[in-house]
Design an enzyme around this catalytic site. Structure first.
Site, mmCIF file in Angstrom:
data_model
loop_
_atom_site.group_PDB
_atom_site.id
_atom_site.type_symbol
_atom_site.label_atom_id
_atom_site.label_comp_id
_atom_site.label_asym_id
_atom_site.label_seq_id
_atom_site.Cartn_x
_atom_site.Cartn_y
_atom_site.Cartn_z
ATOM 1 N N GLU A 1 -4.943 9.396 18.338
ATOM 2 C CA GLU A 1 -5.684 10.674 18.284
ATOM 3 C C GLU A 1 -6.693 10.659 17.134
ATOM 4 O O GLU A 1 -7.823 11.144 17.272
ATOM 5 C CB GLU A 1 -4.711 11.856 18.102
ATOM 6 C CG GLU A 1 -3.859 12.174 19.318
ATOM 7 C CD GLU A 1 -2.688 11.209 19.492
ATOM 8 O OE1 GLU A 1 -2.409 10.410 18.574
ATOM 9 O OE2 GLU A 1 -2.055 11.236 20.564
ATOM 10 N N GLN B 1 0.855 -1.204 0.000
ATOM 11 C CA GLN B 1 0.000 0.000 0.000
ATOM 12 C C GLN B 1 0.882 1.243 0.000
ATOM 13 O O GLN B 1 1.548 1.536 1.002
ATOM 14 C CB GLN B 1 -0.874 -0.021 1.256
ATOM 15 C CG GLN B 1 -1.768 1.191 1.442
ATOM 16 C CD GLN B 1 -2.236 1.331 2.890
ATOM 17 O OE1 GLN B 1 -1.652 0.736 3.790
ATOM 18 N NE2 GLN B 1 -3.263 2.122 3.110
ATOM 19 N N SER C 1 1.051 6.620 2.400
ATOM 20 C CA SER C 1 1.684 7.636 3.245
ATOM 21 C C SER C 1 2.896 8.273 2.577
ATOM 22 O O SER C 1 3.619 7.620 1.827
ATOM 23 C CB SER C 1 2.140 7.011 4.567
ATOM 24 O OG SER C 1 1.066 6.409 5.215
ATOM 25 N N GLU D 1 -9.090 -1.375 5.653
ATOM 26 C CA GLU D 1 -7.934 -1.433 6.564
ATOM 27 C C GLU D 1 -8.419 -1.447 8.014
ATOM 28 O O GLU D 1 -7.995 -2.270 8.816
ATOM 29 C CB GLU D 1 -7.019 -0.232 6.334
ATOM 30 C CG GLU D 1 -5.832 -0.197 7.297
ATOM 31 C CD GLU D 1 -4.807 0.894 6.963
ATOM 32 O OE1 GLU D 1 -5.195 1.906 6.345
ATOM 33 O OE2 GLU D 1 -3.637 0.702 7.310
HETATM 34 C C1 LIG Z 1 4.000 -0.403 11.478
HETATM 35 C C2 LIG Z 1 3.479 0.574 10.444
HETATM 36 C C3 LIG Z 1 3.187 0.128 9.172
HETATM 37 C C4 LIG Z 1 2.726 1.029 8.209
HETATM 38 N N1 LIG Z 1 2.467 0.555 6.940
HETATM 39 C C5 LIG Z 1 2.046 1.433 5.998
HETATM 40 C C6 LIG Z 1 1.835 0.983 4.648
HETATM 41 O O1 LIG Z 1 2.005 -0.205 4.318
HETATM 42 N N2 LIG Z 1 1.461 1.879 3.715
HETATM 43 C C7 LIG Z 1 1.249 3.201 4.022
HETATM 44 O O2 LIG Z 1 0.876 3.947 3.135
HETATM 45 N N3 LIG Z 1 1.461 3.675 5.291
HETATM 46 C C8 LIG Z 1 1.858 2.806 6.266
HETATM 47 N N4 LIG Z 1 2.089 3.268 7.541
HETATM 48 C C9 LIG Z 1 1.975 4.707 7.811
HETATM 49 C C10 LIG Z 1 0.767 5.074 8.664
HETATM 50 O O3 LIG Z 1 -0.402 5.012 7.913
HETATM 51 C C11 LIG Z 1 1.053 6.507 9.170
HETATM 52 O O4 LIG Z 1 2.201 6.449 10.010
HETATM 53 C C12 LIG Z 1 -0.132 7.049 9.942
HETATM 54 O O5 LIG Z 1 -1.211 7.322 9.081
HETATM 55 C C13 LIG Z 1 0.245 8.340 10.704
HETATM 56 O O6 LIG Z 1 0.796 9.267 9.837
HETATM 57 P P1 LIG Z 1 2.182 9.994 10.137
HETATM 58 O O7 LIG Z 1 3.176 8.935 10.507
HETATM 59 O O8 LIG Z 1 2.492 10.862 8.984
HETATM 60 O O9 LIG Z 1 1.935 10.855 11.442
HETATM 61 P P2 LIG Z 1 1.176 12.260 11.495
HETATM 62 O O10 LIG Z 1 -0.124 12.153 10.766
HETATM 63 O O11 LIG Z 1 2.110 13.343 11.091
HETATM 64 O O12 LIG Z 1 0.872 12.363 13.045
HETATM 65 C C14 LIG Z 1 1.816 12.881 13.985
HETATM 66 C C15 LIG Z 1 1.096 13.070 15.311
HETATM 67 O O13 LIG Z 1 0.055 14.038 15.171
HETATM 68 C C16 LIG Z 1 -1.196 13.506 15.577
HETATM 69 N N5 LIG Z 1 -2.276 14.018 14.744
HETATM 70 C C17 LIG Z 1 -2.294 14.051 13.377
HETATM 71 N N6 LIG Z 1 -3.468 14.584 12.950
HETATM 72 C C18 LIG Z 1 -4.183 14.865 14.049
HETATM 73 C C19 LIG Z 1 -5.475 15.428 14.256
HETATM 74 N N7 LIG Z 1 -6.253 15.784 13.233
HETATM 75 N N8 LIG Z 1 -5.911 15.572 15.533
HETATM 76 C C20 LIG Z 1 -5.125 15.211 16.596
HETATM 77 N N9 LIG Z 1 -3.890 14.684 16.444
HETATM 78 C C21 LIG Z 1 -3.424 14.512 15.206
HETATM 79 C C22 LIG Z 1 -1.056 12.006 15.417
HETATM 80 O O14 LIG Z 1 -1.949 11.294 16.240
HETATM 81 C C23 LIG Z 1 0.410 11.780 15.807
HETATM 82 O O15 LIG Z 1 0.529 11.702 17.189
HETATM 83 C C24 LIG Z 1 2.557 2.399 8.525
HETATM 84 C C25 LIG Z 1 2.866 2.841 9.822
HETATM 85 C C26 LIG Z 1 3.326 1.956 10.766
HETATM 86 C C27 LIG Z 1 3.659 2.477 12.135
#
Ligand SMILES: Cc1cc2nc3c(=O)[nH]c(=O)nc-3n(C[C@H](O)[C@H](O)[C@H](O)COP(=O)(O)OP(=O)(O)OC[C@H]3O[C@@H](n4cnc5c(N)ncnc54)[C@H](O)[C@@H]3O)c2cc1C
Length: 415
Positions: free
Chosen positions: A380, A133, A136, A251
Site C-alpha cells: 500500500e 537498522q 521500526s 533501502e
Molecule cells: C522481513 C522484514 C525485515 C525487516 N527488517 C527491518 C529492519 O532491519 N529494521 C527496521 O527498522 N525495520 C525492519 N522491518 C520493518 C518494516 O520496515 C515494517 O514492517 C514496515 O515499514 C511496515 O510497518 P509495520 O509493520 O509497522 O506495519 P504498519 O505500518 O502498521 O502497516 C499495517 C498495514 O497498514 C497499511 N498502511 C500503513 N500506512 C498506510 C497508508 N498510509 N496508506 C495505506 N495503507 C497503509 C500497510 O500497508 C499494512 O498493510 C522489517 C520487516 C520485515 C517484514
C-alpha cells in the site's frame, strides 16, 4: 533499446567471472533458492559470510560503488549490477551485509564527519563489523516519523530509552543506525535525531522473534538507559528525519525484487520430475499454463528491470519503471511459491530439509515471502508513492502536520 553489454561492460563481466571462477564454486542447476531473508543465519554462516567478504575486499571486489578512499572502487552502478549478476551464479554464504553496505554505509558517507567515516567505513566494507537498522517500532513502521523511543542529552552523552522491532540481524551485529525522538515539543518529523549505536552497549536487550517458518531473522531490541556518545550522532540534533530519508532512499534502491524468475525455472524442474495421475506433471495442461504465465510475467519484470539498467548504463537516471520492481516482483514470487507448494503436494507439509530438500525449500519460501511484501515499504505504501510521486495524484491528508508531537492524539489510555 539495447540490452547487450557495451564492450567495456563485457570486459568488466569477464574479469569478474574469472575472479569468481578462481575463488568460488559455481552453482549446479540443482541448487534451489537461498536464505533470502537471513532467517537461517547461524554463527557459523556469519563467520563464512565475513570470510567471503574479506576475500572480496582484499581483491577489490567489495562495495564496488563506494569511493576508493573508503576501500571501494568508485565503480558505476551498472558495474555493481554486473558483479551481482555474476556472483549470484556461484555458491556464496547468505547475504548478511545488505543493510550495512546498501544503507548504513551510504548514510555515513553522506552525513558523517571525516572522523566518523574513518572509524566505521573500512571495517564495515571488509565485513569485520556488522550493522543493523533500528528504525521500526511497535507503533511506527510505515509511519516511521511517529516513533516514540527517546534520547535525552546528558553532557557529552545521550541516554536512550524505548523499543525497536523487526531489527534484522541485531543478534549478530556490532553497530546499529538508530532514529529517536530528541524533542517531543517539535512537530513529528522535526523532533528526531540520528545516531550510530554500539550494539554491545549495556542496557541493550535483544530478543529474537521466531518466524512462521521457524527461522529467526529479526528481533525486538529494548533500550534501557543506554548511553551513546554525542560523537556518534550523524548530522545536527533535530535533523534525524533528513538522515533517515537518505537511508530509506538507499533501502528502496538496494532491495531486490527477485521477481520469481529463478523460482519459475525451479517450478519447471519440479514439474518435469513429478507425476500427476501416472504422467509427468509437465504434460498436464493446467500445470503448463501456470508455469508459462509465471515465466511470461517474470520476463516482463526482468525486461522492465533492464530498462532501468539501460538507463544506468547510459549514465541516465532510471524512470518510473524503477518503482514497480518490488511491488510486482514480491507478489509474483508469492504466487510462484504457493504453486510450488501445491505441486509438491503432501511432501510440502514437511520442512525437514534432510528429508525432502526441495519441498522444504518451497515451504520456507512460501512462509517467508509475505515478509518481502512488507519490508522496505508495504504494497500500500509503495502504491501511495507511485500515485503521488510518479502519477502526480494528490497526497494523502495528513492530520498531524505541524502539530507538536506530544499533542498528537493517540487514542484513550489503555486500562
Ligand atoms: C522481513 C522484514 C525485515 C525487516 N527488517 C527491518 C529492519 O532491519 N529494521 C527496521 O527498522 N525495520 C525492519 N522491518 C520493518 C518494516 O520496515 C515494517 O514492517 C514496515 O515499514 C511496515 O510497518 P509495520 O509493520 O509497522 O506495519 P504498519 O505500518 O502498521 O502497516 C499495517 C498495514 O497498514 C497499511 N498502511 C500503513 N500506512 C498506510 C497508508 N498510509 N496508506 C495505506 N495503507 C497503509 C500497510 O500497508 C499494512 O498493510 C522489517 C520487516 C520485515 C517484514
Amino acid at each position: 533499446m539495447d540490452f547487450n553489454d557495451t564492450p567495456e561492460e563485457a570486459a568488466f563481466r569477464a574479469k569478474a567471472r574469472a575472479w569468481l571462477e578462481a575463488n568460488a564454486e559455481r552453482k549446479s542447476p540443482d541448487d534451489v533458492g537461498g536464505d533470502m531473508l537471513g532467517e537461517r543465519t547461524t554463527p557459523e554462516t556469519v563467520k563464512r559470510a565475513q570470510a567471503w567478504q574479506k576475500k572480496k575486499a582484499d581483491a577489490g571486489w567489495a562495495c564496488l560503488t563506494w569511493p576508493k578512499e573508503y576501500g571501494g572502487q568508485g565503480a558505476t552502478s551498472i558495474q555493481s549490477v554486473i558483479w551481482g549478476q555474476e556472483e549470484s551464479k556461484f555458491k556464496t554464504p547468505p547475504p548478511i551485509f545488505g543493510i550495512g553496505h546498501g544503507m548504513c554505509g551510504p548514510t555515513v558517507m553522506t552525513h558523517g564527519t571525516d572522523e566518523q567515516k574513518k572509524r566505521w567505513l573500512p571495517k564495515l566494507l571488509s565485513g569485520e563489523e556488522l550493522w543493523c537498522q533500528l528504525f521500526s517500532e511497535p507503533a511506527a513502521g510505515s509511519d516511521l516519523a511517529g516513533l516514540r523511543s527517546t534520547a535525552v542529552r546528558d553532557g557529552d552523552e545521550w541516554i536512550v530509552n524505548g523499543q525497536k522491532i523487526w531489527t534484522t540481524g541485531a543478534h549478530f551485529c556490532d553497530w546499529g543506525i538508530l532514529v529517536v525522538r530528541t524533542d517531543p515539543n517539535a512537530a513529528k518529523h522535526a523532533g528526531l535525531s540520528y545516531f550510530v549505536v554500539d550494539m554491545h552497549s549495556p542496557g541493550i536487550e535483544i530478543r529474537p522473534i521466531t518466524q512462521i517458518n521457524g527461522g529467526q531473522g529479526f528481533n525486538e531490541v529494548f533500550f534501557t538507559d543506554v548511553r551513546i556518545p554525542d560523537a556518534n550522532r550523524l548530522s545536527e540534533v533535530g535533523n534525524g528525519w533528513a538522515v533517515a530519508i537518505t537511508t530509506l532512499m538507499n533501502e528502496r534502491s538496494s532491495i531486490g525484487a527477485g521477481g520469481g524468475g529463478g523460482a519459475a525455472a525451479d517450478l519447471l524442474k519440479m514439474a518435469e520430475g513429478l507425476e500427476i495421475d501416472g504422467r509427468p506433471a509437465i504434460e498436464d495442461t493446467s500445470v503448463r499454463e501456470k508455469i508459462a504465465d509465471f515465466y511470461t510475467r517474470s520476463k516482463g519484470l526482468q525486461y522492465t528491470g533492464m530498462r532501468s539498467l539501460s538507463a544506468l548504463s547510459q549514465g541516465k537516471t532510471p524512470g518510473p519503471e524503477a518503482s514497480m520492481g518490488k511491488l510486482v516482483g514480491a507478489f509474483l514470487a508469492q504466487e510462484v511459491s504457493a504453486f510450488g507448494m501445491e505441486l509438491a503436494g503432501t511432501a510440502a507439509a514437511t520442512h525437514d530439509e534432510a528429508f525432502t530438500p526441495s519441498a522444504a525449500e518451497w515451504q520456507a519460501r512460501y512462509l517467508g515471502i509475505p515478509g518481502l511484501r512488507i519490508a522496505g515499504g508495504t504494497d500500500e505504501v509503495l502504491r501511495n508513492i507511485i500515485s503521488e510521486r510518479v502519477l502526480g495524484l494528490p497526497p494523502e491528508a495528513r492530520a498531524d502536520k505541524g502539530i507538536p508531537f506530544k499533542e498528537i492524539p493517540t487514542g484513550p489510555p489503555s486500562k
